[in-house]
Design an enzyme around this catalytic site. Structure first.
Site, PDB file in Angstrom:
ATOM      1  N   HIS A  34     -17.440  11.033   9.097  1.00 17.26           N
ATOM      2  CA  HIS A  34     -17.723  10.150  10.235  1.00 17.26           C
ATOM      3  C   HIS A  34     -19.198   9.743  10.270  1.00 17.26           C
ATOM      4  CE1 HIS A  34     -13.759  10.296  12.124  1.00 17.26           C
ATOM      5  NE2 HIS A  34     -13.704  11.532  11.673  1.00 17.26           N
ATOM      6  N   ASP A  36     -20.259   7.473   7.794  1.00 17.25           N
ATOM      7  CA  ASP A  36     -20.379   6.165   7.108  1.00 17.25           C
ATOM      8  C   ASP A  36     -20.598   5.013   8.094  1.00 17.25           C
ATOM      9  OD1 ASP A  36     -17.697   6.325   7.929  1.00 17.25           O
ATOM     10  OD2 ASP A  36     -16.851   5.699   5.997  1.00 17.25           O
ATOM     11  N   SER A  67       7.925  -1.801  -2.836  1.00 10.84           N
ATOM     12  CA  SER A  67       7.370  -0.448  -2.783  1.00 10.84           C
ATOM     13  C   SER A  67       8.386   0.503  -3.402  1.00 10.84           C
ATOM     14  CB  SER A  67       7.084  -0.038  -1.332  1.00 10.84           C
ATOM     15  OG  SER A  67       6.967   1.373  -1.269  1.00 10.84           O
ATOM     16  N   SER A 125      -4.797   7.251   0.942  1.00 11.34           N
ATOM     17  CA  SER A 125      -3.831   6.479   0.170  1.00 11.34           C
ATOM     18  C   SER A 125      -3.983   4.991   0.481  1.00 11.34           C
ATOM     19  CB  SER A 125      -2.406   6.935   0.491  1.00 11.34           C
ATOM     20  OG  SER A 125      -2.217   6.955   1.885  1.00 11.34           O
ATOM     21  N   SER A 126      -4.378   4.658   1.710  1.00 15.02           N
ATOM     22  CA  SER A 126      -4.496   3.242   2.053  1.00 15.02           C
ATOM     23  C   SER A 126      -5.651   2.588   1.299  1.00 15.02           C
ATOM     24  CB  SER A 126      -4.618   3.034   3.565  1.00 15.02           C
ATOM     25  OG  SER A 126      -5.733   3.705   4.059  1.00 15.02           O
ATOM     26  N   GLU A 159      -8.572  -3.132   6.652  1.00 14.96           N
ATOM     27  CA  GLU A 159      -8.313  -2.123   7.701  1.00 14.96           C
ATOM     28  C   GLU A 159      -8.711  -2.683   9.074  1.00 14.96           C
ATOM     29  OE1 GLU A 159      -7.065   0.997   7.404  1.00 14.96           O
ATOM     30  OE2 GLU A 159      -7.158   1.313   5.232  1.00 14.96           O
ATOM     31  N   ASP A 171     -14.128   5.332   1.944  1.00 10.76           N
ATOM     32  CA  ASP A 171     -12.900   5.516   1.164  1.00 10.76           C
ATOM     33  C   ASP A 171     -12.768   4.453   0.088  1.00 10.76           C
ATOM     34  OD1 ASP A 171     -12.665   7.292   3.189  1.00 10.76           O
ATOM     35  OD2 ASP A 171     -10.893   6.389   4.105  1.00 10.76           O
ATOM     36  N   TYR A 221      -9.709   7.501  16.329  1.00  7.89           N
ATOM     37  CA  TYR A 221     -10.796   7.205  15.386  1.00  7.89           C
ATOM     38  C   TYR A 221     -11.690   6.103  15.965  1.00  7.89           C
ATOM     39  CZ  TYR A 221     -13.102   5.860  11.013  1.00  7.89           C
ATOM     40  OH  TYR A 221     -14.042   5.575  10.044  1.00  7.89           O
TER      41      TYR A 221
HETATM   42  C1  GLA Z   1     -11.619   7.781   7.367  1.00 11.25           C
HETATM   43  C2  GLA Z   1     -12.339   6.442   7.278  1.00 11.25           C
HETATM   44  C3  GLA Z   1     -13.689   6.583   6.590  1.00 11.25           C
HETATM   45  C4  GLA Z   1     -14.517   7.714   7.204  1.00 11.25           C
HETATM   46  C5  GLA Z   1     -13.675   8.988   7.330  1.00 11.25           C
HETATM   47  C6  GLA Z   1     -14.396  10.081   8.070  1.00 11.25           C
HETATM   48  O1  GLA Z   1     -11.250   8.247   6.101  1.00 11.25           O
HETATM   49  O2  GLA Z   1     -11.565   5.513   6.560  1.00 11.25           O
HETATM   50  O3  GLA Z   1     -14.395   5.367   6.645  1.00 11.25           O
HETATM   51  O4  GLA Z   1     -15.072   7.329   8.434  1.00 11.25           O
HETATM   52  O5  GLA Z   1     -12.447   8.746   7.991  1.00 11.25           O
HETATM   53  O6  GLA Z   1     -15.503  10.505   7.375  1.00 11.25           O
END
Ligand code: GLA
Length: 384
Positions: A34, A36, A67, A125-126, A159, A171, A221
């Site tokens: 958390h 980034d 899929s 995975s996304s 996203e 990610d 989130y």
């Molecule tokens: C998810 C989000 C990332 C990051 C993490 C927590 O994976 O996609 O951008 O914020 O949570 O570190």
């Protein structure tokens, strides 16, 4: 991931011909959670589990997507109003739209894909799905003119704009830039990054998946992100140069304590400390001081559980068992609200830890956790 499975399904499902095959991995993150979207540091690596997709332009103006894992087939057009309902297809649609926004002349294509990133485990995975298609469309329709950072941003924007998650860049960055045997430290403010070879001889990295996924994770989130932004707003009044929590320290946070909610204060406290922990872990790794690395991981878990409040009972339990077994470092990994812990385990402790954690978790929750050994691998690529 078995490319032959994807190929045979592609041939069977479409017109019998083959296309091009692309792959992108999921990721782990050693530390920096958390951080980034707060302009801080993250320390991820790509894994040996990911998405493989076969793709072939079909000369039409629609995408025909299958899929393999879900046995679900969806068709959609490429205009903004053509968004499909199936959530897995929205990722592909979003990537198409974001590439088009960046000037790539995306045309219709047939595609089949499959993956082996465990869903809901916090291994992204996304992002693997988004990176696979961003990379592929750039190759097939864009003459590879979009650079790798922008490809990661395509996934992130997907996203934000099509899936309702205001995620950071970690990610997608990890999935696109992954390198075998190396973790990557990314500064999410300057976007500078460095590869750190990670091959400790005496330790293993292992994920223990609670197989628990809590609903509403994406709204929780987004709420965390909002808390961070609230605090930045308050601090900005006296420090206009501040853009992210990365630019703040505890003194600045304490100066606005009375102005922000108790909850927002705790969230910001966690983030400010976590950003520092990534730097400390990198320093410790340069000295091969794994005890410090492990200790910082436990501190992260504590912060994610008590201050950021993104852990859950099952993950706290996994963390406690790791501690009881003498595991060097352990913490909840990824966004939280379920998923897995990442554990830095001495080789000689590995077997005992795995059997103990399986036994104790099963006795308490009635199902066994899953265990994945981490193999740090390459990022997005064309397979054939
Ligand atoms: C998810 C989000 C990332 C990051 C993490 C927590 O994976 O996609 O951008 O914020 O949570 O570190």
């Amino acid at each position: 991931m078995d490319i032959e499975v994807v190929r045979s399904r592609f041939i069977k499902h479409f017109d019998g011909t083959t296309g091009s095959v692309y792959a992108s991995p999921g990721r782990i993150n050693l530390i920096g959670e958390h951080t980034d979207y707060n302009g801080g540091f993250v320390f991820p690596g790509a894994v040996d589990k990911g998405i493989v997709a076969e793709i072939k332009p079909n000369g039409k103006d629609k995408v025909c997507a299958y899929s393999i894992d879900l046995k679900d087939y969806v068709e959609f057009g490429l205009n903004e109003e053509d968004a499909p309902n199936a959530s897995w297809a929205r990722y592909i649609f979003g990537v198409c739209r974001e590439m088009i926004k960046r000037g790539v002349d995306v045309k219709g294509f047939n595609t089949a894909f499959a993956g082996d990133v465990p869903l809901g485990a916090g291994m992204s995975s996304s992002a693997a799905l988004e990176s696979t298609y961003a990379y592929a469309l750039n190759d097939l329709f864009g003459d590879n003119k979009i650079d790798k950072f922008e490809l990661a941003k395509v996934g992130q924007a997907t996203e934000h704009n099509y899936c309702g998650v205001k995620c950071g860049i970690m990610d997608q960055f990890a999935s696109v830039f992954g390198k075998e045997g190396s973790l990557m430290r990314l500064d999410c403010r300057s976007m500078e990054y460095q590869y750190f070879p990670f091959k400790p001889e005496e330790y293993r990295l292992v994920l223990v998946d609670s197989v628990v996924k809590h609903e509403l994770a994406s709204s929780a989130y987004n709420k965390r992100r909002q808390s961070c932004e609230n605090v930045v707003e308050a601090i900005k009044k006296t420090h206009p140069e501040v853009e992210f929590l990365r630019d703040c320290n505890m003194e600045m946070l304490n100066a606005v304590k009375a102005e922000v909610s108790e909850e927002d204060y705790k969230r910001a406290e966690y983030v400010i400390e976590e950003i520092q922990r990534v730097i400390d872990v990198c320093d410790a790794l340069e000295r091969s001081d794994y005890e410090t690395v492990g200790q910082k991981m436990y501190e992260t878990h504590y912060g994610m559980s008590k201050l950021y409040e993104v852990s859950c009972e099952e993950l706290d339990f996994l963390n406690d068992v790791a501690f009881d077994c003498g595991v060097t470092g352990s913490r909840v990994m990824g966004g939280g609200f379920g998923g897995c812990t990442i554990n830095l385990v001495k080789n000689e402790l590995y077997e005992t830890f795995i059997s103990t954690v399986k036994e104790r978790f099963t006795a308490k929750y009635g199902h066994s956790p899953k265990v994945y050994d981490v193999v740090i691998s390459d990022g997005s690529r064309k397979l054939c």
